[in-house]
Design a protein around this motif. Structure first.
Motif, mmCIF file in Angstrom:
data_model
loop_
_atom_site.group_PDB
_atom_site.id
_atom_site.type_symbol
_atom_site.label_atom_id
_atom_site.label_comp_id
_atom_site.label_asym_id
_atom_site.label_seq_id
_atom_site.Cartn_x
_atom_site.Cartn_y
_atom_site.Cartn_z
ATOM 1 N N HIS A 267 0.848 -1.198 0.000
ATOM 2 C CA HIS A 267 0.000 0.000 0.000
ATOM 3 C C HIS A 267 0.873 1.234 0.000
ATOM 4 N N PRO A 268 0.641 2.250 -0.827
ATOM 5 C CA PRO A 268 -0.585 2.560 -1.547
ATOM 6 C C PRO A 268 -0.690 1.939 -2.950
ATOM 7 N N MET A 269 0.251 1.099 -3.334
ATOM 8 C CA MET A 269 0.113 0.396 -4.614
ATOM 9 C C MET A 269 -1.136 -0.475 -4.557
ATOM 10 N N GLN A 270 -1.633 -0.854 -5.718
ATOM 11 C CA GLN A 270 -2.732 -1.815 -5.795
ATOM 12 C C GLN A 270 -2.255 -2.990 -6.631
ATOM 13 N N ASP A 271 -2.890 -4.134 -6.441
ATOM 14 C CA ASP A 271 -2.426 -5.315 -7.154
ATOM 15 C C ASP A 271 -2.692 -5.178 -8.650
ATOM 16 N N GLN A 272 -1.891 -5.835 -9.419
ATOM 17 C CA GLN A 272 -1.878 -5.720 -10.871
ATOM 18 C C GLN A 272 -3.184 -6.161 -11.518
ATOM 19 N N TYR A 273 -3.871 -7.126 -10.945
ATOM 20 C CA TYR A 273 -5.035 -7.722 -11.599
ATOM 21 C C TYR A 273 -6.371 -7.320 -10.980
#
Length: 79
Positions: A17-23
């Motif tokens: 976080h704060p990234m979100q998963d690729q899919y």
């Protein structure tokens, strides 16, 4: 993970976080790290490669100040 001879042994993909998963399978919350994918080559299974990859992911999560590390296993996964 790569063997001494350069052979691929396995991999792990982690979003923090704060990234979100690729899919778009999982929505990360503040303080969370999420293991998106993990895989070990058939010839490398049973040799601790998966354990080492998960330990690396845990260290990454800790280093990035995450308080929780999550993983989703999809129905029908034979591993």
């Amino acid at each position: 993970a790569v063997g001494a001879d350069g052979t691929p042994l396995g991999f792990v993909q982690v979003a923090v976080h704060p990234m979100q998963d690729q899919y778009g399978i999982h929505t990360l919350q503040p303080g969370e790290a999420y293991i998106e994918q993990v895989g070990v080559a058939a010839a490398a299974r049973g040799k601790g490669i998966g354990k080492a990859l998960l330990q690396w992911a845990e260290t990454l999560a800790t280093d990035r100040k995450s308080s929780v590390l999550t993983l989703t296993v999809l129905h029908g996964n034979p591993a």
